[in-house]
Design an enzyme around this catalytic site. Structure first.
Site, mmCIF file in Angstrom:
data_model
loop_
_atom_site.group_PDB
_atom_site.id
_atom_site.type_symbol
_atom_site.label_atom_id
_atom_site.label_comp_id
_atom_site.label_asym_id
_atom_site.label_seq_id
_atom_site.Cartn_x
_atom_site.Cartn_y
_atom_site.Cartn_z
ATOM 1 N N ASP A 26 0.853 -1.171 0.000
ATOM 2 C CA ASP A 26 0.000 0.000 0.000
ATOM 3 C C ASP A 26 0.905 1.243 0.000
ATOM 4 O O ASP A 26 2.108 1.134 0.297
ATOM 5 C CB ASP A 26 -0.874 -0.031 1.264
ATOM 6 C CG ASP A 26 -1.670 1.229 1.468
ATOM 7 O OD1 ASP A 26 -2.332 1.683 0.526
ATOM 8 O OD2 ASP A 26 -1.621 1.771 2.591
ATOM 9 N N ASP A 28 -0.272 5.153 0.920
ATOM 10 C CA ASP A 28 -0.557 6.106 1.991
ATOM 11 C C ASP A 28 -0.637 5.421 3.350
ATOM 12 O O ASP A 28 -1.408 4.469 3.535
ATOM 13 C CB ASP A 28 -1.877 6.826 1.707
ATOM 14 C CG ASP A 28 -1.777 7.751 0.515
ATOM 15 O OD1 ASP A 28 -1.365 8.905 0.707
ATOM 16 O OD2 ASP A 28 -2.079 7.314 -0.613
ATOM 17 N N ASP A 208 -2.027 -0.548 5.942
ATOM 18 C CA ASP A 208 -2.322 0.162 7.196
ATOM 19 C C ASP A 208 -3.797 0.415 7.442
ATOM 20 O O ASP A 208 -4.158 0.965 8.483
ATOM 21 C CB ASP A 208 -1.597 1.514 7.201
ATOM 22 C CG ASP A 208 -2.322 2.549 6.355
ATOM 23 O OD1 ASP A 208 -2.617 2.264 5.170
ATOM 24 O OD2 ASP A 208 -2.608 3.636 6.883
#
Length: 273
Positions: A26, A28, A208
């Site tokens: 991922d 961001d 996240d």
């Protein structure tokens, strides 16, 4: 870090055959620290250098993001990397070929109507709202809100409820709502297609947020289908991290610095440094 033993076992497996190892990241909140607005987010240079070395060494490095494909490539532009954009609606393979989810086009007009209404009906500056129009997905960010509860109420009333009335799907993330086509596409479904396209025996995924849970599940399912495979899910954790992500992870690290440490161990093991 928790799960250090699992990470060590994974990097040993990857070191045995780096060309049969895959890394799925991922952007961001994982390799780019969370920023007040999407436009302010950056991938630090130390990540860029590390990931460039891993692209040269591993069989697959893919960046899996909710951002539009071109925006993800802008943030971490690496020759030979693969990209999954808008949670799986767009995929670019390492050779540069792009695949789009054709059914999403059926919903582009409805999403445009919702985006235009949101821009008209929300006092974005006063509410602390940032609209991110990705054409087939609308993201409504409210990290800048001084009164998060009041801002959520306005978003739900003026954006989310009208979107649902149009039959569109809604997803949530860190201080964000997304209006999406009601189609069975996720980061996980896109990751499954990427892994099926190659011969990999070790796969690490890093994320996240809630949308990364589907990626973790896809990687674990891929690993369970062949006893020779080793799968690993790494959660980058902050005070905002949702519990389901932590529960789905094999390794838990502290935000982006922890991800950098995990990737550095991988890079050292496969000779990328």
């Amino acid at each position: 870090m928790s799960g250090a033993d699992a990470l060590d076992a994974f990097v040993r497996a990857a070191a045995e055959a780096p060309s049969a190892a895959a890394l799925l990241c991922d952007i961001d909140g994982t390799i780019s620290p969370i920023a007040p607005t999407p436009g302010e987010a950056l991938v630090p240079e130390r990540f860029r250098e590390l990931l460039a070395a891993l692209v040269r060494r591993l069989g697959l490095v893919a960046f899996v993001t909710g951002r539009a494909l071109d925006d993800g490539r802008r943030m971490i532009p690496l020759e030979g990397a693969a990209y999954i954009g808008t949670h799986g609606l767009e995929t670019m393979a390492g050779d540069g070929s792009v695949t789009l989810e054709p059914q999403a086009e059926r919903y582009a007009a409805a999403i445009r109507e919702v985006a235009e209404a949101a821009a008209r009906d929300l006092d974005c500056e006063a509410l602390g709202v940032v609209l991110e129009d990705k054409r087939t997905v609308l993201a409504v960010h409210y990290r800048l809100a001084t009164d998060a509860a009041a801002t959520r109420h306005e978003i739900l009333t003026r954006v989310i409820e009208p979107a649902r009335e149009r039959g569109l799907a809604i997803a949530t993330g860190h201080y964000m709502y997304e209006v999406r086509p009601p189609l069975p596409f996720t980061k996980g479904s896109a990751v499954r297609r990427l892994l099926q396209a190659g011969e990999y025996y070790a796969t690490m995924s890093c994320g996240d947020d809630l949308t990364d849970v589907t990626m973790f599940a896809a990687v674990h399912d891929w690993g369970e289908r062949d006893a020779r495979r080793r799968a690993l899910a790494v959660a980058a954790v902050t005070e905002e991290t949702p519990r389901p992500l932590v529960e789905a992870a094999d390794v838990v690290v502290r935000a982006t610095p922890g991800v950098h440490e995990a990737l550095s161990r991988l890079a050292k093991a496969v000779g990328a440094t």
